[in-house]
Design an enzyme around this catalytic site. Sequence first.
Site, mmCIF file in Angstrom:
data_model
loop_
_atom_site.group_PDB
_atom_site.id
_atom_site.type_symbol
_atom_site.label_atom_id
_atom_site.label_comp_id
_atom_site.label_asym_id
_atom_site.label_seq_id
_atom_site.Cartn_x
_atom_site.Cartn_y
_atom_site.Cartn_z
ATOM 1 N N ASP A 13 0.974 -1.249 0.036
ATOM 2 C CA ASP A 13 -0.051 0.086 -0.077
ATOM 3 C C ASP A 13 0.946 1.194 0.318
ATOM 4 O O ASP A 13 0.260 2.370 0.695
ATOM 5 C CB ASP A 13 -1.088 0.086 1.175
ATOM 6 C CG ASP A 13 -1.965 -1.230 1.179
ATOM 7 O OD1 ASP A 13 -2.336 -1.720 -0.031
ATOM 8 O OD2 ASP A 13 -2.042 -1.656 2.397
ATOM 9 N N LYS A 16 2.017 2.098 -5.203
ATOM 10 C CA LYS A 16 2.509 1.662 -6.230
ATOM 11 C C LYS A 16 1.382 1.685 -7.425
ATOM 12 O O LYS A 16 1.973 2.164 -8.225
ATOM 13 C CB LYS A 16 2.671 -0.038 -5.993
ATOM 14 C CG LYS A 16 3.602 -0.229 -5.147
ATOM 15 C CD LYS A 16 3.574 -1.675 -4.911
ATOM 16 C CE LYS A 16 2.423 -2.488 -4.352
ATOM 17 N NZ LYS A 16 1.810 -2.013 -3.014
ATOM 18 N N GLY A 40 -4.772 -4.338 -3.685
ATOM 19 C CA GLY A 40 -5.713 -3.191 -3.983
ATOM 20 C C GLY A 40 -4.730 -1.999 -4.369
ATOM 21 O O GLY A 40 -4.038 -1.366 -3.553
ATOM 22 N N HIS A 41 -4.712 -1.623 -5.567
ATOM 23 C CA HIS A 41 -3.857 -0.733 -6.209
ATOM 24 C C HIS A 41 -4.899 0.623 -6.736
ATOM 25 O O HIS A 41 -5.753 0.405 -7.624
ATOM 26 C CB HIS A 41 -3.094 -1.133 -7.367
ATOM 27 C CG HIS A 41 -2.069 -2.172 -7.041
ATOM 28 N ND1 HIS A 41 -1.258 -2.777 -8.000
ATOM 29 C CD2 HIS A 41 -1.798 -2.611 -5.800
ATOM 30 C CE1 HIS A 41 -0.396 -3.503 -7.264
ATOM 31 N NE2 HIS A 41 -0.777 -3.518 -6.032
ATOM 32 N N GLN A 224 1.746 -6.219 -3.301
ATOM 33 C CA GLN A 224 2.097 -6.204 -1.820
ATOM 34 C C GLN A 224 3.442 -5.436 -1.576
ATOM 35 O O GLN A 224 3.808 -4.351 -2.408
ATOM 36 C CB GLN A 224 2.574 -7.669 -1.749
ATOM 37 C CG GLN A 224 1.106 -8.525 -1.310
ATOM 38 C CD GLN A 224 0.686 -9.010 -2.729
ATOM 39 O OE1 GLN A 224 1.298 -9.701 -3.266
ATOM 40 N NE2 GLN A 224 -0.628 -8.682 -2.932
ATOM 41 N N THR A 301 -9.672 -4.899 1.704
ATOM 42 C CA THR A 301 -10.736 -5.498 2.718
ATOM 43 C C THR A 301 -11.412 -4.242 3.611
ATOM 44 O O THR A 301 -11.992 -4.553 4.387
ATOM 45 C CB THR A 301 -9.934 -6.313 3.718
ATOM 46 O OG1 THR A 301 -8.777 -5.464 4.038
ATOM 47 C CG2 THR A 301 -9.114 -7.453 3.046
ATOM 48 N N GLY A 415 -0.180 14.018 -2.786
ATOM 49 C CA GLY A 415 -1.841 13.968 -2.730
ATOM 50 C C GLY A 415 -2.428 12.890 -3.458
ATOM 51 O O GLY A 415 -1.409 12.178 -4.439
HETATM 52 P P1 GDP Z 1 -0.949 0.450 -3.478
HETATM 53 O O1 GDP Z 1 -1.526 -0.751 -3.060
HETATM 54 O O2 GDP Z 1 0.651 0.668 -3.412
HETATM 55 O O3 GDP Z 1 -1.155 0.638 -4.983
HETATM 56 O O4 GDP Z 1 -1.383 1.484 -2.346
HETATM 57 P P2 GDP Z 1 -2.850 1.540 -2.107
HETATM 58 O O5 GDP Z 1 -3.728 2.291 -3.596
HETATM 59 O O6 GDP Z 1 -3.578 0.489 -1.350
HETATM 60 O O7 GDP Z 1 -2.828 2.828 -1.037
HETATM 61 C C1 GDP Z 1 -2.281 3.848 -1.435
HETATM 62 C C2 GDP Z 1 -3.392 5.046 -0.847
HETATM 63 O O8 GDP Z 1 -2.923 6.275 -0.834
HETATM 64 C C3 GDP Z 1 -4.439 5.127 -2.153
HETATM 65 O O9 GDP Z 1 -5.689 5.706 -1.723
HETATM 66 C C4 GDP Z 1 -3.786 6.416 -2.668
HETATM 67 O O10 GDP Z 1 -5.088 7.172 -3.664
HETATM 68 C C5 GDP Z 1 -3.504 7.327 -1.743
HETATM 69 N N1 GDP Z 1 -2.169 7.946 -2.239
HETATM 70 C C6 GDP Z 1 -1.328 7.690 -3.138
HETATM 71 N N2 GDP Z 1 -0.556 8.711 -3.254
HETATM 72 C C7 GDP Z 1 -0.501 9.705 -2.430
HETATM 73 C C8 GDP Z 1 -0.094 10.849 -1.828
HETATM 74 O O11 GDP Z 1 1.010 11.344 -2.300
HETATM 75 N N3 GDP Z 1 -0.872 11.504 -0.941
HETATM 76 C C9 GDP Z 1 -2.037 11.048 -0.365
HETATM 77 N N4 GDP Z 1 -2.750 11.890 0.655
HETATM 78 N N5 GDP Z 1 -2.735 9.974 -0.678
HETATM 79 C C10 GDP Z 1 -1.855 9.071 -1.709
HETATM 80 P P1 IMO Z 2 -0.927 -4.025 -2.360
HETATM 81 O O1 IMO Z 2 -0.747 -4.764 -3.487
HETATM 82 C C1 IMO Z 2 -1.126 -4.824 1.969
HETATM 83 C C2 IMO Z 2 -1.228 -8.733 3.652
HETATM 84 C C3 IMO Z 2 -2.341 -9.087 4.583
HETATM 85 C C4 IMO Z 2 -1.809 -10.112 5.333
HETATM 86 C C5 IMO Z 2 -0.423 -10.896 4.669
HETATM 87 C C6 IMO Z 2 -0.910 -12.018 3.992
HETATM 88 O O2 IMO Z 2 -2.248 -3.536 -2.325
HETATM 89 O O3 IMO Z 2 0.163 -3.442 -1.712
HETATM 90 P P2 IMO Z 2 -2.705 -12.795 2.121
HETATM 91 O O4 IMO Z 2 -4.295 -12.337 1.775
HETATM 92 O O5 IMO Z 2 -1.826 -12.283 0.903
HETATM 93 O O6 IMO Z 2 -2.376 -14.315 2.265
HETATM 94 O O7 IMO Z 2 -2.265 -11.937 3.304
HETATM 95 O O8 IMO Z 2 -0.031 -9.748 3.481
HETATM 96 N N1 IMO Z 2 -1.252 -8.250 2.286
HETATM 97 C C7 IMO Z 2 -1.179 -6.881 2.020
HETATM 98 N N2 IMO Z 2 -1.124 -5.790 2.510
HETATM 99 N N3 IMO Z 2 -1.100 -4.682 0.826
HETATM 100 C C8 IMO Z 2 -1.519 -5.450 -0.090
HETATM 101 O O9 IMO Z 2 -1.183 -5.475 -1.348
HETATM 102 C C9 IMO Z 2 -1.317 -6.767 0.729
HETATM 103 N N4 IMO Z 2 -1.769 -8.087 0.102
HETATM 104 C C10 IMO Z 2 -1.372 -8.933 1.245
HETATM 105 O O10 IMO Z 2 -3.120 -7.947 5.139
HETATM 106 O O11 IMO Z 2 -0.879 -9.318 6.398
HETATM 107 MG MG MG Z 3 -2.797 -1.417 -1.690
#
Ligand code: GDP
Ligand code: IMO
Ligand code: MG
Length: 425
Positions: A13, A16, A40-41, A224, A301, A415
Amino acid sequence: MPNIVVVGAQWGDEGKGKVIDLLTPSYNYVVRYQGGNNAGHTVVSGNEKFVLHLVPSGVLHKNKICIIGPGVVVDPKALIEEIEMLKSKGIDVEGRLFISEQAHVIFPYHRTIDELKETKKGKAKIGTTKKGIGPCYADKVARSGIRMVDLLNDEVFTKRLKENLSEKNAILKTLYDFKGFFFDEIHSLYIGYRDRIKKYIVDTTVMLDEAVRKKKSIVFEGAQGTHLDVDCGTYPFVTSSNSTAGGACAGSGVGPTKIDKVVGVVKAYTTRVGEGPFPTEFPGDLMNEIRSRGGEYGATTGRPRRCGWFDACLVRRSIIVNGMKEIAVTKLDVLDKLPSIKICTAYKYKDKIYENFPSDIEVLTNCEPIYKEYKGWQKDTTTITSYIKLPSNAKAYLREIEKLLRTKIGLISVGQDRKQAFVIE
Ligand code: GDP
Ligand code: IMO
Ligand code: MG
């Protein structure tokens, strides 16, 4: 453009999805190489927000080719829902989304085993996403999994599904007193899914080989994060695939000589979802403040993410195991209001100082972080469009991160929106 791997440098998270979306216009292909719909991207553009679980984050850019590689585990139901979601928002994937015939398929018994196993573990649970990821990879390694290509062959599919069900139902009954699954139901359900997705299933290895020969450029999209990698992460509190840059080769079918660069994505602080050690985790008040300012709730989730200070010890390890040459720092804006900010530089456990990230889960769980403290900038950074215009304390914080990691920052995000980011030349 050089072929590039984008990986998370913390526990996932990191942002990416946003970084990959920003890079995509300069590339031809975007390839997911591991994980499944546990990912979840998020990509935000104006009023539109997309959360991608299986489809590569480059999909919002028309004409870009998106590949789900051999190393990904695919839940066909989740994939169909995602394609429908994209269609409903005007994004057409036809003719540019491809799934490797070698990718393994997630079945309902994988999800059920994931859930029952977690429940049985009680307090010792991993905190998985319950999407069946671990059990599906376990079958793959045990050589009993079912791949996309197997789904296309009725005879093979029938045989392998029967074998799997007889084993899974016995396990479910014996260990969990769960009634089990019927062959006819799963078979017809999956034939239905197969008919919907078969047009996307191809030999992506040959496709990518042709792309490389024609000097097309590729972004490999990690899911991840480094410390959730099954080999390099905080085992057993990890996912079940290689989320590090090395995973890009095995999980895409593209050899290491074809990859030019690795970029790590790091949050300006740290988060983690699920269980497991987290040395720099905030105490209550700060946790709530940063969680709410950063919108730190799981994109898959909805679980609240645990939040903490930036951990240079953790990310230094990521620089090493991924061979990162550059990092992208996201969510700098989330720290805008803090009067002071800490960075962990090492850990202390039983009078011993650990400058290298320890593998022993007991050390990680009970160690005390050693912090350096910096003055906050207490100014809004969300409209800033260049490094030079950042408040001086924000620049000092970023320079310190570069120094501690001995790695340069190439991009800063301030942001959620696509526009809220800038490159550092
Ligand atoms: P990923 O799994 O690495 O793609 O990241 P996620 O999408 O799960 O979580 C990143 C969260 O931070 C998302 O809600 C993005 O929209 C948000 N986000 C990404 N870059 C920024 C930033 O620079 N500032 C803020 N406030 N939110 C951001
Ligand atoms: P993105 O790509 C954050 C975590 C789960 C748990 C562990 C194992 O959005 O960054 P699993 O369901 O993979 O067997 O769970 O890994 N986990 C993540 N945490 N971002 C993710 O993906 C994750 N995918 C799995 O919360 O701790
Ligand atoms: Mg994510």
